[in-house]
Enzyme design. Structure first.
Site, PDB file in Angstrom:
ATOM      1  N   ILE A 239      22.404  27.760  68.903  1.00  0.00           N
ATOM      2  CA  ILE A 239      22.643  26.712  67.919  1.00  0.00           C
ATOM      3  C   ILE A 239      23.139  27.326  66.620  1.00  0.00           C
ATOM      4  O   ILE A 239      22.551  28.273  66.101  1.00  0.00           O
ATOM      5  CB  ILE A 239      21.351  25.909  67.636  1.00  0.00           C
ATOM      6  CG1 ILE A 239      20.881  25.166  68.886  1.00  0.00           C
ATOM      7  CG2 ILE A 239      21.551  24.950  66.457  1.00  0.00           C
ATOM      8  CD1 ILE A 239      21.781  24.055  69.340  1.00  0.00           C
ATOM      9  N   LYS A 240      24.242  26.775  66.097  1.00  0.00           N
ATOM     10  CA  LYS A 240      24.717  27.163  64.768  1.00  0.00           C
ATOM     11  C   LYS A 240      24.374  26.049  63.792  1.00  0.00           C
ATOM     12  O   LYS A 240      24.658  24.884  64.040  1.00  0.00           O
ATOM     13  CB  LYS A 240      26.221  27.395  64.770  1.00  0.00           C
ATOM     14  CG  LYS A 240      26.761  27.744  63.372  1.00  0.00           C
ATOM     15  CD  LYS A 240      28.272  27.718  63.292  1.00  0.00           C
ATOM     16  CE  LYS A 240      28.728  27.995  61.866  1.00  0.00           C
ATOM     17  NZ  LYS A 240      30.190  27.842  61.672  1.00  0.00           N
ATOM     18  N   GLN A 241      23.779  26.435  62.666  1.00  0.00           N
ATOM     19  CA  GLN A 241      23.374  25.445  61.680  1.00  0.00           C
ATOM     20  C   GLN A 241      23.482  26.029  60.268  1.00  0.00           C
ATOM     21  O   GLN A 241      23.314  27.223  60.069  1.00  0.00           O
ATOM     22  CB  GLN A 241      21.925  25.010  61.946  1.00  0.00           C
ATOM     23  CG  GLN A 241      21.399  23.909  61.052  1.00  0.00           C
ATOM     24  CD  GLN A 241      22.250  22.658  61.093  1.00  0.00           C
ATOM     25  OE1 GLN A 241      23.144  22.494  60.256  1.00  0.00           O
ATOM     26  NE2 GLN A 241      21.989  21.789  62.075  1.00  0.00           N
TER      27      GLN A 241
END
Length: 353
Positions: A239-241
């Protein structure tokens, strides 16, 4: 000078604030924390096929921090998302896509994430030298008036054909188009897994209502945390956040499900605790959270990049995906900045809070 002394100097008067904090709401013992055995612990019993595991291993075992359980990824799709002229005028060398890949290799990144065009033009020369992550959808900026929608730019099979180890995609959670994007990317990720590629989801939020007169909650810990939880639900492997900048988004905007006790139980206002909530929403760290490096502001970039890396690592995250702070500088300076971030993840004295 030892690495940790360098980092202390860069953090300055905030060094103790970031380096000595202890998370007491969601403790480190509750997390699956990054390690050289992370893939075995998380994915051995999953539904990911052996080829996906091999692709994940390619990413996690490549580059300067390979084998640590952490990731350092160079993402450059800003030519589409922010316009090429605006993105590359500070260093026009990056209009040539080969230089993007060269930067990732020279800096010892785990992988390079970019467009079909950038990676496809250089696939035969570089796909076996550094893991490719093909970004399959974008928000193009030429439509007038500007819209905020992610559109597929190619097929998953095309990414596989060029030798990619993974595909990446963005969903604008909260937008009018989010349900369509969710369906499109769920199907794309299923196909990517069937072909043996890993999947990375940019879990961004977009809705004018998320920015109130009081504050902008697009990067609120509770709102982004829920976006992360939706991302792992469609089986994103990473996940990229964005790093959280505040909290209480659901409460202040007045939507969704929330309770005052929820905030008291799970987090505080410390940046590491806010990021820990993002990690918790990634199945308690079993799915790796990589935070974005943000835009380039010049002289303050090194402090911001190191601070973000320290917060991410101590929160239990799995690394940084940093582009503009690196490629909007002369080549050598970009390499040094990425290496400075990598040093955080190599420094055993900087531990999980």
């Amino acid at each position: 000078m030892k690495t940790d002394e360098n980092i202390t100097k860069i953090l300055g008067e905030k060094a103790s604030y970031y380096l000595d904090h202890v998370c007491e709401k969601i403790t480190k013992d509750e997390l699956q924390t990054p390690s050289k055995n992370s893939l075995d612990k998380v994915f051995t019993n999953s539904n990911r096929n052996p080829q996906v595991l091999r692709s994940l291993a390619q990413l996690y075992n490549h580059g300067n921090i390979g084998g640590t359980g952490y990731l350092s990824i160079l993402p450059v799709d800003q030519g589409i998302e922010h316009s090429a002229a605006f993105s590359f005028y500070k260093n026009p060398d990056y209009f040539d896509p080969e230089n993007i890949i060269k930067l990732a290799i020279e800096a010892g990144c785990n992988g390079v994430a970019s467009t079909f065009g950038v990676l496809g033009l250089n696939a035969r020369k570089y796909a076996h030298k550094i893991p490719f992550i093909v970004k399959i959808n974008h928000n193009e900026l030429l439509t007038y008036p500007n819209k905020y929608d992610q559109t597929l730019f190619g097929k998953v099979k095309a990414a596989w054909d060029m030798g990619a180890a993974a595909v990446g995609a963005t969903i604008y959670f909260g937008s009018e188009e989010s349900n369509r994007q969710l369906k499109e990317i769920s199907e794309a990720f299923e196909e990517a897994h069937n072909l043996g590629m890993a999947t990375i989801l940019w879990c961004y939020t977009r809705n004018e209502a998320f920015k109130t007169k009081k504050e902008d909650y697009h990067a609120a810990a509770d709102v982004t945390g829920q976006a992360n939880h939706l991302g792992v639900t469609i089986q994103a492997d990473i996940i990229k956040q964005k790093l959280p900048t505040n909290n209480f988004g659901f409460k202040e905007i007045g939507f969704g499900k929330y309770d005052d006790e929820m905030y008291d139980t799970l987090t505080t206002d410390h940046p590491i605790d806010l990021c820990r909530l993002q990690v918790a929403n990634c199945y308690m760290g079993k799915i790796g959270l990589i935070n974005s490096g943000g835009g380039s502001k010049g002289a303050s970039d090194i402090v911001e990049a190191v601070t973000t890396a320290v917060i991410n690592k101590r929160a239990g995250g799995s690394g940084l995906i940093m582009g503009r702070k690196a490629f909007q500088k002369p080549f050598g300076e970009g390499v040094k900045l990425i290496n400075a971030v990598q040093s955080i993840y190599l420094d055993e004295k900087i531990n999980i809070a």
